[in-house]
Each structure stands twice: as C-alpha cells, then as structure tokens.
Design a protein around this motif. Structure first.
Motif, PDB file in Angstrom:
ATOM      1  N   GLN A 125      -9.537   4.412 -13.058  1.00 34.83           N
ATOM      2  CA  GLN A 125      -8.698   4.989 -14.101  1.00 34.83           C
ATOM      3  C   GLN A 125      -8.706   6.515 -14.043  1.00 34.83           C
ATOM      4  N   ILE A 126      -9.870   7.108 -13.785  1.00 36.17           N
ATOM      5  CA  ILE A 126      -9.980   8.565 -13.764  1.00 36.17           C
ATOM      6  C   ILE A 126      -9.146   9.141 -12.623  1.00 36.17           C
ATOM      7  N   MET A 127      -9.302   8.579 -11.430  1.00 37.26           N
ATOM      8  CA  MET A 127      -8.600   9.116 -10.267  1.00 37.26           C
ATOM      9  C   MET A 127      -7.079   8.972 -10.418  1.00 37.26           C
ATOM     10  N   THR A 128      -6.621   7.790 -10.805  1.00 35.83           N
ATOM     11  CA  THR A 128      -5.177   7.582 -10.942  1.00 35.83           C
ATOM     12  C   THR A 128      -4.596   8.450 -12.050  1.00 35.83           C
ATOM     13  N   SER A 129      -5.326   8.615 -13.141  1.00 35.37           N
ATOM     14  CA  SER A 129      -4.823   9.430 -14.253  1.00 35.37           C
ATOM     15  C   SER A 129      -4.765  10.904 -13.881  1.00 35.37           C
ATOM     16  N   GLN A 130      -5.749  11.388 -13.120  1.00 40.16           N
ATOM     17  CA  GLN A 130      -5.731  12.790 -12.692  1.00 40.16           C
ATOM     18  C   GLN A 130      -4.604  13.048 -11.698  1.00 40.16           C
ATOM     19  N   VAL A 131      -4.377  12.125 -10.787  1.00 41.74           N
ATOM     20  CA  VAL A 131      -3.292  12.307  -9.817  1.00 41.74           C
ATOM     21  C   VAL A 131      -1.932  12.266 -10.503  1.00 41.74           C
ATOM     22  N   ASN A 132      -1.782  11.385 -11.494  1.00 49.46           N
ATOM     23  CA  ASN A 132      -0.509  11.271 -12.213  1.00 49.46           C
ATOM     24  C   ASN A 132      -0.317  12.354 -13.264  1.00 49.46           C
ATOM     25  N   GLY A 133      -1.390  13.131 -13.548  1.00 48.56           N
ATOM     26  CA  GLY A 133      -1.265  14.241 -14.484  1.00 48.56           C
ATOM     27  C   GLY A 133      -1.557  13.919 -15.924  1.00 48.56           C
ATOM     28  N   SER A 134      -1.942  12.684 -16.231  1.00 46.14           N
ATOM     29  CA  SER A 134      -2.238  12.342 -17.619  1.00 46.14           C
ATOM     30  C   SER A 134      -3.645  12.768 -18.028  1.00 46.14           C
ATOM     31  N   TYR A 135      -4.547  13.000 -17.058  1.00 45.82           N
ATOM     32  CA  TYR A 135      -5.887  13.512 -17.330  1.00 45.82           C
ATOM     33  C   TYR A 135      -6.005  14.900 -16.696  1.00 45.82           C
ATOM     34  N   ASP A 136      -6.721  15.792 -17.377  1.00 50.23           N
ATOM     35  CA  ASP A 136      -7.031  17.098 -16.804  1.00 50.23           C
ATOM     36  C   ASP A 136      -8.244  16.983 -15.896  1.00 50.23           C
ATOM     37  N   CYS A 137      -8.226  17.706 -14.805  1.00 54.74           N
ATOM     38  CA  CYS A 137      -9.334  17.727 -13.848  1.00 54.74           C
ATOM     39  C   CYS A 137     -10.122  19.009 -14.073  1.00 54.74           C
ATOM     40  N   LYS A 138     -11.363  18.896 -14.581  1.00 51.66           N
ATOM     41  CA  LYS A 138     -12.163  20.077 -14.917  1.00 51.66           C
ATOM     42  C   LYS A 138     -13.281  20.332 -13.915  1.00 51.66           C
ATOM     43  N   ASN A 139     -13.751  19.292 -13.226  1.00 45.25           N
ATOM     44  CA  ASN A 139     -14.819  19.455 -12.255  1.00 45.25           C
ATOM     45  C   ASN A 139     -14.284  20.156 -11.005  1.00 45.25           C
ATOM     46  N   GLU A 140     -15.039  21.150 -10.516  1.00 42.72           N
ATOM     47  CA  GLU A 140     -14.576  21.937  -9.370  1.00 42.72           C
ATOM     48  C   GLU A 140     -14.413  21.070  -8.118  1.00 42.72           C
ATOM     49  N   MET A 141     -15.369  20.189  -7.876  1.00 40.59           N
ATOM     50  CA  MET A 141     -15.265  19.330  -6.704  1.00 40.59           C
ATOM     51  C   MET A 141     -14.060  18.396  -6.816  1.00 40.59           C
ATOM     52  N   MET A 142     -13.846  17.849  -8.020  1.00 36.56           N
ATOM     53  CA  MET A 142     -12.700  16.967  -8.215  1.00 36.56           C
ATOM     54  C   MET A 142     -11.379  17.733  -8.040  1.00 36.56           C
ATOM     55  N   LYS A 143     -11.367  19.017  -8.443  1.00 37.18           N
ATOM     56  CA  LYS A 143     -10.158  19.835  -8.267  1.00 37.18           C
ATOM     57  C   LYS A 143      -9.829  20.000  -6.787  1.00 37.18           C
ATOM     58  N   ARG A 144     -10.876  20.170  -5.956  1.00 39.15           N
ATOM     59  CA  ARG A 144     -10.634  20.314  -4.523  1.00 39.15           C
ATOM     60  C   ARG A 144     -10.086  19.018  -3.921  1.00 39.15           C
ATOM     61  N   TYR A 145     -10.651  17.912  -4.363  1.00 41.81           N
ATOM     62  CA  TYR A 145     -10.119  16.618  -3.909  1.00 41.81           C
ATOM     63  C   TYR A 145      -8.666  16.450  -4.343  1.00 41.81           C
ATOM     64  N   LEU A 146      -8.381  16.842  -5.590  1.00 44.28           N
ATOM     65  CA  LEU A 146      -7.026  16.689  -6.111  1.00 44.28           C
ATOM     66  C   LEU A 146      -6.032  17.554  -5.338  1.00 44.28           C
ATOM     67  N   GLU A 147      -6.468  18.761  -4.948  1.00 43.84           N
ATOM     68  CA  GLU A 147      -5.596  19.633  -4.143  1.00 43.84           C
ATOM     69  C   GLU A 147      -5.291  19.002  -2.786  1.00 43.84           C
ATOM     70  N   LYS A 148      -6.313  18.374  -2.175  1.00 46.03           N
ATOM     71  CA  LYS A 148      -6.076  17.696  -0.894  1.00 46.03           C
ATOM     72  C   LYS A 148      -5.061  16.573  -1.051  1.00 46.03           C
ATOM     73  N   VAL A 149      -5.193  15.813  -2.146  1.00 46.19           N
ATOM     74  CA  VAL A 149      -4.263  14.702  -2.373  1.00 46.19           C
ATOM     75  C   VAL A 149      -2.852  15.222  -2.611  1.00 46.19           C
ATOM     76  N   LYS A 150      -2.719  16.272  -3.444  1.00 45.85           N
ATOM     77  CA  LYS A 150      -1.396  16.838  -3.730  1.00 45.85           C
ATOM     78  C   LYS A 150      -0.739  17.383  -2.461  1.00 45.85           C
ATOM     79  N   GLY A 151      -1.567  17.997  -1.588  1.00 36.25           N
ATOM     80  CA  GLY A 151      -1.015  18.515  -0.342  1.00 36.25           C
ATOM     81  C   GLY A 151      -0.450  17.426   0.549  1.00 36.25           C
ATOM     82  N   ARG A 152      -1.062  16.246   0.533  1.00 35.47           N
ATOM     83  CA  ARG A 152      -0.552  15.136   1.332  1.00 35.47           C
ATOM     84  C   ARG A 152       0.628  14.437   0.679  1.00 35.47           C
ATOM     85  N   MET A 153       0.799  14.623  -0.629  1.00 31.61           N
ATOM     86  CA  MET A 153       1.885  13.959  -1.355  1.00 31.61           C
ATOM     87  C   MET A 153       3.198  14.720  -1.273  1.00 31.61           C
ATOM     88  N   ASN A 154       3.159  15.963  -0.771  1.00 33.66           N
ATOM     89  CA  ASN A 154       4.365  16.791  -0.775  1.00 33.66           C
ATOM     90  C   ASN A 154       5.503  16.182   0.031  1.00 33.66           C
TER      91      ASN A 154
END
Length: 378
Positions: A125-154
């Motif tokens: 639930q946490i991962m899918t919600s953060q990727v879809n934008g319904s949850y805020d990502c506050k952890n620095e490591m999670m933010k880096r993971y999220l940036e990698k995912v967003k870069g591949r989704m472009n």
C-alpha cells in the motif's frame, strides 16, 4: 371548453396570435433519427482507426529479513506468456526498500522487452500510494527510490494498482524463496593449541575423510542421537542438515564398519576432486532446499487457513466484542456475559483488524481482530 370563462380566454388568445400565422404540426417519432445519429457519430472510419497499444502486466513483490532481501517479478506479455525473475539482495534492507527494488527491476524488464503500456500490480500500500501521489514520501532513501521509478515511467503509459496479498501469491513465493538465508559452512580451527568446536565424527559420502565437530556451549550427551539427527533427511527441505552445511552427505559412525558401495569403492585420489565438485554445487542445493521449504510452509499455511472461518466486516457495521480475561468480571463467575457492546466499526487497520467506537462516539484506543468480534443484528 364548456366553461364560458375559459372559452373567452381562448378566444382572446386566438385574436392576439392570429397576426403571426402560427400553424399546429404534430411531431413525428424521433427514435429512428436518434439511432441513426448515434451510429454516425461513433462509427470509426478507416482513416480514424486507432491502433491499440499492447498492455504488459507486471506483478512485483519484495521480501526481507535481518540478513538479506529478495524480489520476485512475474511479467505477463500481451500474448499471455509468463516471464519469472528472482533476485537476491545481499545487503541489509527493509520491506519497503525491497518493494521498490522489485518495482525498479520490473520496470527495467518491461522496458527491455519493448513495452509501451504497463500495468503494475503490487500488494504494498505504501509503495503504490507514493507512486500514485496519494501518499507523501518523507524518507530520504524512499525519495531516491521514487525518483528512480519516476524516471523510468517518463516514457511509458503506466498504471500502478494495489491488490490483496492473496492475489499476489506467485511473486510473494519467489521473493520469500530468494530472501531465504542460506546455511553457512562452519569453519574449523586447526593448530597446535586449537580445539575442535563440535563433538561428533562424520564420514563424508565419497570417502573416509573424518572431520571432528563439537557443538559449542553444549555438553557432549548422546553422540549417536546427535549424529543421526544431523544426517536424517528433513521433510520440508528433503535434505539433511549436514548436506546443507558442508555440501556432502555423511555416514553415522555405526555405519562406517558396514559393507557398502561408498566404503568399498573409496579412492583417495578421486575423493578430494569429488568433494570440491560437491562444494561448487552447494549453493544450488541450498537454493533448491530454500524453495522447497517455502513451498512446504505455504502448504502448511494453506492447510491451516482452510479450517479458519473467514469473517469480514464493513465500515459502519455494528459488532459485539468478546469479553477477554482482563476485562471479565470475575464476581459474576460463569454466568457473566461472553460478549459486550454494541460497538461500531469506523475504519480498518489492516486485513482482519478494525478500529471500533461506542455508540456515543468514544473511540477505542487500539484495533481489534475479527477473532474477537461478531456481527450484531438489530
């Protein structure tokens, strides 16, 4: 029209409107015209045909323990072919990090396969919600993971969907099997002042090499029982503990003097080479044993869960709460009530646990499991 008053009003209106040359014409049926307009509007001509983009489905899951982590990915092609992938993470990780690692690998596989439209299925639930934008990502490591995912989704048409764990069992088994910790080969200490660390004597299956092992911090009790325990095949893994630890089968001391093919055909020159070959394959043996252990655990869990009566409640349902030992009135004895309430379900904490409140609006401090709740019928 029989009323003189109404007739007079109609006559006045007729005189007023006569100058406009108004004629009455009944309206024809419009059903046929509506159908014709609908077909004309939504019929796609050859020039307007839109090529549908093939959709790839990717199921991902991650698992972790205190030693390592693992990810499992199942890629479904538009032709319904299935591609499975297992990756072991040989570093300390968490479940959320493992879920992101699985998502990154799944996207890389889809991109490498030439996918343009991808649907990701995950039970996190946490991962899918953060990727879809319904949850805020506050952890620095999670933010880096999220940036990698967003870069591949472009460059992809992508949708990320959360599904129940029960619908993600296949990748869950892959991830758990991959993260299973392999057994570590104990090291022997040799030297003039060294002492062995185990108690029993084993004979390796391909020769008569004898290795003495003594269990740490345990008195030497019944040696034959301990040796038999280590050289007996386990049902979950279908391997012996000695095989998983040292890479070779062993004979118990009582069998050394018996006539057998391994003892009679012992060749010292070939023994060392055969032992080294078995050590090279020990990782594969441990991985296969870990997978069999995971399947056995899943089978046992499925057998246990088949006897569990499934109960689900919805938000707003009225329920009774079981009276537990800490809340029971001992003064009432056996005649005391077994259920108390009524309570109202206001939200769910996770699958099978719910937050309750009394009918006057007082919220209970912690969630309650369905095992201790039953529906209240008015």
């Amino acid at each position: 029209m029989s009323s003189p008053k109404v007739a007079g009003r109609m006559a006045l209106w007729a005189i007023e409107l006569s100058e406009f040359d108004i004629r009455y014409q009944p309206r024809a049926a419009v059903k046929g015209q509506i159908l014709a307009d609908f077909i004309a509007e939504f019929t796609i001509t050859k020039d307007q045909e839109v090529e549908e983009t093939p959709i790839w489905r990717v199921h991902t899951d991650g698992s972790s323990n205190k030693h390592a982590g693992g990810v499992g990915i199942v890629l479904h092609t538009p032709e319904e072919d299935k591609i499975k992938c297992m990756i072991r993470l040989d570093f300390a990780t968490t479940n959320n990090k493992a879920e992101y690692e699985a998502l990154v690998v799944g996207l890389d596989l889809a991109i490498a396969a030439g996918a343009k439209s991808v649907v990701i299925y995950s039970n996190s639930q946490i991962m899918t919600s953060q990727v879809n934008g319904s949850y805020d990502c506050k952890n620095e490591m999670m933010k880096r993971y999220l940036e990698k995912v967003k870069g591949r989704m472009n460059n992809l048409q992508i949708k990320v969907i959360q599904i129940p764990r029960e619908e993600n069992q296949e990748v869950d088994q892959l991830a758990r099997a991959t993260s299973a910790k392999p057994m570590i080969i104990p090291k022997e200490t040799t030297g003039n002042n060294s002492t062995t660390t185990h108690s029993e004597t084993f004979v390796l299956s391909l020769g008569s090499k004898i290795t003495t092992h003594r269990p740490p911090a345990r008195p030497q009790a019944n040696g034959q029982v301990e040796v038999t325990n280590r050289t007996t095949t386990r049902t979950p893994t279908r391997e012996t503990p000695f095989q998983l630890a040292y890479g070779s089968e062993a004979l118990i001391p009582a069998e050394v003097g018996l006539t057998s093919y391994r003892v009679e055909s012992y060749d010292k020159s070939k023994n060392e080479e055969a032992l080294r070959l078995q050590l090279n394959l020990v990782d594969e043996v441990r991985a296969a044993a870990a997978q069999r252990l995971t399947r056995y655990q899943d089978m046992m869990a499925k057998h246990y869960n088949s006897k569990v009566r499934h109960r689900d409640f919805q938000v707003g349902d009225l329920v009774l709460r079981k009276v537990l030992g800490t809340t029971k009135y001992f003064s009432q004895g056996k005649l005391g009530p077994n259920w108390e309430g009524t309570y109202k379900i206001i939200s769910w904490h996770r699958k099978g646990t719910y937050y309750l409140e009394t009918l006057d609006g007082r919220k209970l401090s912690h969630p309650w499991n369905t095992e201790h709740l039953k529906k209240y019928y008015q």
